[in-house]
Enzyme design. Structure first.
Site, PDB file in Angstrom:
ATOM      1  N   HIS A 134       0.986  -0.936  -0.024  1.00 29.59           N
ATOM      2  CA  HIS A 134      -0.125  -0.060  -0.047  1.00 29.59           C
ATOM      3  C   HIS A 134       0.705   1.042  -0.241  1.00 29.59           C
ATOM      4  O   HIS A 134       1.259   1.691   1.053  1.00 29.59           O
ATOM      5  CB  HIS A 134      -0.943  -0.125   1.259  1.00 29.59           C
ATOM      6  CG  HIS A 134      -1.849   1.042   1.263  1.00 29.59           C
ATOM      7  ND1 HIS A 134      -3.174   0.847   1.838  1.00 29.59           N
ATOM      8  CD2 HIS A 134      -2.048   2.469   0.519  1.00 29.59           C
ATOM      9  CE1 HIS A 134      -3.988   1.948   1.854  1.00 29.59           C
ATOM     10  NE2 HIS A 134      -3.013   2.653   1.135  1.00 29.59           N
ATOM     11  N   HIS A 158       1.192   4.917  -2.316  1.00 22.41           N
ATOM     12  CA  HIS A 158       0.736   5.912  -3.502  1.00 22.41           C
ATOM     13  C   HIS A 158       1.775   6.786  -4.373  1.00 22.41           C
ATOM     14  O   HIS A 158       1.845   6.717  -5.271  1.00 22.41           O
ATOM     15  CB  HIS A 158      -0.142   7.050  -2.798  1.00 22.41           C
ATOM     16  CG  HIS A 158      -1.473   6.539  -2.047  1.00 22.41           C
ATOM     17  ND1 HIS A 158      -2.389   5.999  -2.762  1.00 22.41           N
ATOM     18  CD2 HIS A 158      -1.936   6.047  -0.747  1.00 22.41           C
ATOM     19  CE1 HIS A 158      -3.363   5.680  -2.083  1.00 22.41           C
ATOM     20  NE2 HIS A 158      -2.923   5.765  -0.928  1.00 22.41           N
ATOM     21  N   GLY A 176      -2.075  10.575   4.075  1.00 25.85           N
ATOM     22  CA  GLY A 176      -1.167   9.666   3.870  1.00 25.85           C
ATOM     23  C   GLY A 176       0.119   9.746   5.009  1.00 25.85           C
ATOM     24  O   GLY A 176      -0.294  10.384   5.893  1.00 25.85           O
ATOM     25  N   ASP A 221       4.046   4.896  12.008  1.00 31.29           N
ATOM     26  CA  ASP A 221       4.759   5.983  11.985  1.00 31.29           C
ATOM     27  C   ASP A 221       4.826   6.765  13.090  1.00 31.29           C
ATOM     28  O   ASP A 221       5.566   7.816  13.380  1.00 31.29           O
ATOM     29  CB  ASP A 221       4.395   6.782  10.571  1.00 31.29           C
ATOM     30  CG  ASP A 221       3.066   7.573  10.838  1.00 31.29           C
ATOM     31  OD1 ASP A 221       2.241   6.910  11.793  1.00 31.29           O
ATOM     32  OD2 ASP A 221       2.565   8.134   9.892  1.00 31.29           O
ATOM     33  N   HIS A 235     -12.017   3.180   4.797  1.00 28.27           N
ATOM     34  CA  HIS A 235     -12.798   4.426   4.445  1.00 28.27           C
ATOM     35  C   HIS A 235     -14.452   3.864   4.453  1.00 28.27           C
ATOM     36  O   HIS A 235     -15.015   3.933   3.331  1.00 28.27           O
ATOM     37  CB  HIS A 235     -12.664   4.560   3.105  1.00 28.27           C
ATOM     38  CG  HIS A 235     -11.112   5.226   2.666  1.00 28.27           C
ATOM     39  ND1 HIS A 235     -10.813   6.258   3.334  1.00 28.27           N
ATOM     40  CD2 HIS A 235      -9.971   4.558   2.360  1.00 28.27           C
ATOM     41  CE1 HIS A 235      -9.385   6.462   2.986  1.00 28.27           C
ATOM     42  NE2 HIS A 235      -9.100   5.472   2.395  1.00 28.27           N
ATOM     43  N   ASN A 291      -7.697   3.875  11.013  1.00 29.34           N
ATOM     44  CA  ASN A 291      -7.694   5.176  10.065  1.00 29.34           C
ATOM     45  C   ASN A 291      -8.833   5.098   8.969  1.00 29.34           C
ATOM     46  O   ASN A 291      -8.995   4.169   8.196  1.00 29.34           O
ATOM     47  CB  ASN A 291      -6.320   5.408   9.490  1.00 29.34           C
ATOM     48  CG  ASN A 291      -5.586   5.875  10.819  1.00 29.34           C
ATOM     49  OD1 ASN A 291      -5.214   6.976  11.244  1.00 29.34           O
ATOM     50  ND2 ASN A 291      -4.610   4.945  11.096  1.00 29.34           N
ATOM     51  N   ASP A 302       1.767   3.663   3.156  1.00 31.52           N
ATOM     52  CA  ASP A 302       0.539   4.436   2.554  1.00 31.52           C
ATOM     53  C   ASP A 302       1.534   5.846   2.488  1.00 31.52           C
ATOM     54  O   ASP A 302       0.565   6.921   2.679  1.00 31.52           O
ATOM     55  CB  ASP A 302      -0.633   4.590   3.822  1.00 31.52           C
ATOM     56  CG  ASP A 302      -1.681   5.343   3.036  1.00 31.52           C
ATOM     57  OD1 ASP A 302      -1.830   5.259   1.804  1.00 31.52           O
ATOM     58  OD2 ASP A 302      -2.523   5.738   3.985  1.00 31.52           O
TER      59      ASP A 302
END
Length: 357
Positions: A56, A58, A292, A231, A178, A202, A257
Site C-alpha cells: 500500500h 501511493h 497519507g 509511523d 474508508h 484510520n 501508505d
C-alpha cells in the site's frame, strides 16, 4: 555477490549465516567461502533481512503512480534504495479515465520492469467504492459505485458482498477501509472472501466496547490481515502493540501508505490533486486531515521494535513474508534458495545500513 558474517533472518529466526546471490536470486545459504573473483560484502554486526514488500503505497520521493509510467519507474528505483524488493502502486479516487491511465502505466512497468528497481506486483486500488463519511483524503466527487475495480472498499455498501465474492474468484485480494461498517458487516465480508483491513483504525468506524466496528472485527477475525501504518502518528505506540499482540507476525502487515513527500523535505506537496502540507514529517490537508504518510518500511520496522516494544522476530515478517503471502507474491519476503535476491541490511539500532540488489 556473497554477503558474509551477518545475522540473517531465516525461517522465522535469526542465525549467523552467509548468503550468496546470483542472477538476482538467492543461490546458497550457510557457511560459505568466496569464489574466485566473487564480490564479497561484509555484514558483520548487521542484520540481513529479506527485501521488504509494501502492498500500500501511493507515491515516493516526488513520484506518484497516478501520474504515469515514468513516475512508477521512479518509485521502483527509489524504493529499492530503501530496502523494498516489491510493491503495489496504490491508486487514489479519480475520474475513470485517469484511473484507467494509471492502471495501464502500472501494468507496463510490471510487464517491463526497471533494470534495477523494486518489482511491481500489481495495482492496489484504494477507491472508488468508499464511504463518503470516512473518505479521508480521497476525493468525494469521485467515489463512484458503478465501476468494478480491484481496490480497498467499504463492505457495507450495496452490492459490496457480491463484488467481494466475484473478485475472490478472480484471485483479487479485497480490503476494507474508508468504511462505516459494523463488525458484523466485516465478518460477513470475510465470509465472502475479504481478507484485509486497510490502514487499521484510520478512516473507518471506531472501536467501541459494544460496537467493535471495522478495527474490532479485523483484530478479532483470524481470517483477516490488518495493514498498519507504524509511523507513530497514525497510531499510538500502545495501539501498535495491541494490534501486534492480537494478530501476531502472520496477521499484521506493515505498510507505508506514503505520498510523494516520503523521502523529501518538509513543504507543500500534492495528493490526488489536493494540496498537502508536510511539517515535521506529518502530511495533512489544509483542514488538518491526515493525508497519507511520509513513512518508509525500514522506519516502520524500527518503530515497531523501539516504540511498540515488539520482538524483532515478530516484526520482520510483518514487512516481508506476511504482505508477500497475502497477495500471492511467491519468491518474496524470505531468505531461501530461489527467492528474490534483494537483501536489506539493518544495524543494531534498527537503522537502514545498506541494500544488496
Amino acid at each position: 555477490m556473497l554477503v558474509k558474517n551477518g545475522t540473517a533472518f531465516i525461517g522465522g529466526r535469526f542465525a549467523r549465516a552467509d548468503v550468496r546471490v546470483e542472477n538476482g536470486k538467492i543461490a546458497q545459504i550457510g557457511d560459505l567461502q568466496p569464489r574466485e573473483g566473487e564480490n564479497v560484502r561484509s555484514a558483520a554486526g548487521l542484520y540481513v533481512l529479506p527485501g521488504f514488500v509494501d502492498i500500500h503505497i501511493h507515491a515516493y520521493a516526488g513520484a506518484d503512480c497516478m501520474r504515469g509510467e515514468n513516475d512508477v519507474r521512479r518509485m521502483s528505483e527509489g524504493l529499492l534504495e530503501t530496502g523494498v524488493a516489491a510493491f503495489m502502486p496504490t491508486t487514489m479516487s479519480a475520474p475513470i479515465e485517469a484511473t484507467h491511465r494509471a492502471l495501464e502505466s502500472i501494468q507496463r512497468v510490471k510487464d517491463h520492469p526497471c533494470g534495477k528497481g523494486a518489482a511491481v506486483l500489481g495495482a492496489h486500488m484504494e477507491a472508488p467504492f468508499l464511504c463518503e463519511k470516512y473518505k479521508g483524503a480521497q476525493l468525494g466527487e469521485c467515489l463512484m459505485t458503478d465501476c468494478v475495480k480491484m481496490m480497498t472498499l467499504a463492505p457495507e455498501l450495496p452490492g459490496a458482498l457480491d463484488m467481494i465474492a466475484y473478485l475472490r474468484k478472480k484471485g483479487v485480494v479485497t480490503c476494507a477501509a474508508h468504511s462505516d461498517a459494523t463488525a458484523e458487516d466485516v465478518h460477513a465480508a470475510a465470509d465472502r472472501g475479504l481478507t484485509q483491513i486497510t490502514h487499521l483504525f484510520n478512516a473507518q468506524s471506531p472501536l467501541h466496547h459494544r460496537r467493535p466496528g471495522v478495527p474490532g472485527a479485523g483484530l478479532a477475525d483470524d481470517r483477516i490481515i490488518v495493514q498498519v501504518i507504524a509511523d507513530g502518528l497514525h497510531l499510538h505506540p500502545d495501539v501498535l502493540r495491541i494490534a501486534a499482540l492480537c494478530k501476531g507476525a502472520k496477521g499484521m502487515a506493515l505498510i507505508s501508505d506514503s505520498m510523494e513527500a516520503a523521502g523529501m523535505p518538509d513543504g507543500q506537496y500534492d495528493l490526488g490533486g489536493q494540496a498537502v502540507f508536510v511539517k515535521n514529517g506529518e502530511a495533512r490537508l489544509a483542514d488538518g486531515v491526515i493525508a497519507g504518510s511520509t513513512l518508509v518500511l525500514h522506519r516502520a520496522i524500527r518503530n515497531m521494535i523501539t516504540l511498540a516494544k515488539m520482538p524483532p522476530e515478530t516484526v520482520i515478517p510483518m514487512a516481508t513474508s506476511t504482505p508477500a503471502d497475502s497477495v500471492g507474491a511467491k519468491g518474496y519476503g524470505r531468505i531461501e534458495p530461489g527467492a528474490c535476491g534483494v537483501l536489506t541490511l539493518m544495524d543494531a539500532g534498527w537503522n537502514l545500513a545498506g541494500v544488496i540488489a
